[in-house]
Design an enzyme around this catalytic site. Sequence first.
Site, mmCIF file in Angstrom:
data_model
loop_
_atom_site.group_PDB
_atom_site.id
_atom_site.type_symbol
_atom_site.label_atom_id
_atom_site.label_comp_id
_atom_site.label_asym_id
_atom_site.label_seq_id
_atom_site.Cartn_x
_atom_site.Cartn_y
_atom_site.Cartn_z
ATOM 1 N N HIS A 1 0.883 -1.181 0.000
ATOM 2 C CA HIS A 1 0.000 0.000 0.000
ATOM 3 C C HIS A 1 0.914 1.223 0.000
ATOM 4 O O HIS A 1 1.504 1.565 1.021
ATOM 5 C CB HIS A 1 -0.887 -0.057 1.254
ATOM 6 C CG HIS A 1 -1.766 1.139 1.451
ATOM 7 N ND1 HIS A 1 -2.433 1.383 2.642
ATOM 8 C CD2 HIS A 1 -2.113 2.153 0.612
ATOM 9 C CE1 HIS A 1 -3.135 2.502 2.528
ATOM 10 N NE2 HIS A 1 -2.950 2.991 1.316
ATOM 11 N N MET B 1 1.662 4.859 0.190
ATOM 12 C CA MET B 1 1.169 6.185 0.584
ATOM 13 C C MET B 1 2.295 7.178 0.327
ATOM 14 O O MET B 1 2.869 7.771 1.247
ATOM 15 C CB MET B 1 0.767 6.161 2.057
ATOM 16 C CG MET B 1 -0.571 5.492 2.290
ATOM 17 S SD MET B 1 -0.798 5.008 4.003
ATOM 18 C CE MET B 1 0.054 3.451 3.986
HETATM 19 C C1 DX5 Z 1 -3.058 3.524 7.665
HETATM 20 C C2 DX5 Z 1 -2.591 2.257 7.051
HETATM 21 C C3 DX5 Z 1 -3.194 1.033 7.628
HETATM 22 C C4 DX5 Z 1 -2.919 0.842 9.091
HETATM 23 C C5 DX5 Z 1 -4.127 0.211 9.666
HETATM 24 O O1 DX5 Z 1 -2.499 4.582 6.989
HETATM 25 O O2 DX5 Z 1 -2.870 2.247 5.681
HETATM 26 O O3 DX5 Z 1 -2.854 -0.121 6.891
HETATM 27 O O4 DX5 Z 1 -1.807 0.045 9.362
HETATM 28 O O5 DX5 Z 1 -3.968 0.152 11.016
HETATM 29 P P1 DX5 Z 1 -5.154 -0.136 12.017
HETATM 30 O O6 DX5 Z 1 -5.721 -1.467 11.667
HETATM 31 O O7 DX5 Z 1 -4.490 -0.097 13.339
HETATM 32 O O8 DX5 Z 1 -6.152 0.967 11.837
HETATM 33 ZN ZN ZN Z 2 -2.590 0.302 4.640
#
Ligand code: DX5
Ligand code: ZN
Length: 229
Positions: A69, A71
């Site tokens: 993922h 970002m």
């Molecule tokens: C947030 C990330 C998530 C994060 C989710 O920016 O993309 O993948 O790790 O974490 P939880 O499950 O703790 O909300």
């Molecule tokens: Zn994520």
Amino acid sequence: MRESPVKIALSVLAADFARLGEEARRAEEAGADMLHFDLMDGHFVPNLSFGPMIVKALRKHTSLPFYAHLMVYNPENYIRELVEAGSEIITVHAEACVHLHRAIRLIKREGVKAGVALNPATPLTSIKYVLSDLDLVLVMTVNPGFGGQEFIPGMLGKVREMRKILVEEKVDAYLAVDGGITPENAAEVVKAGADLLVAGTATFGRPDLRKAVEELRREAERGYAEKWW
Ligand code: DX5
Ligand code: ZN
């Protein structure tokens, strides 16, 4: 093992960074379907995490599929490296790509699954013209950048709408949700349309990982039994 209709991806962001190899093995033993890697650049999101080197280092510790993922701005720069590091799904953010179509093509050309993630405020129409190229749509259920945030309730309607579009357009893509997913809301998000749950705090953040994954899966399947789609 029986195939579940809803996939559970564990977010490495919530794992113990001092012993990631062990954590990857633990995730597999606990019955996870995938490992989810959150790459952050400190610009697109106000936080830094890790890059493709960490993904690569973990490849030899588990046979679980890897789901990246991104970002980050200019995600195109990391696609090749992430594929070489063993990622089978790569997700870029619609808001981070000036040339989203090109980024998706780049991912597909590498022979892996392409996904697009949408921030909570981003409308679904932003992916309308690339939908048929997608293997996954990720509806962010928190603002990206940090683990441990609370699920934004308004995203349930967005998930439902996204599922409706996938059904109407006959697009065979995962509908993933990420952020604040817990056993308390897993059934509801699946019922609304999700079939891939990403969870960090509710999995690695708990002492008994196997139990945590089992609980999520049980709730996800309960929601699946009541799905409208
Ligand atoms: C947030 C990330 C998530 C994060 C989710 O920016 O993309 O993948 O790790 O974490 P939880 O499950 O703790 O909300
Ligand atoms: Zn994520």
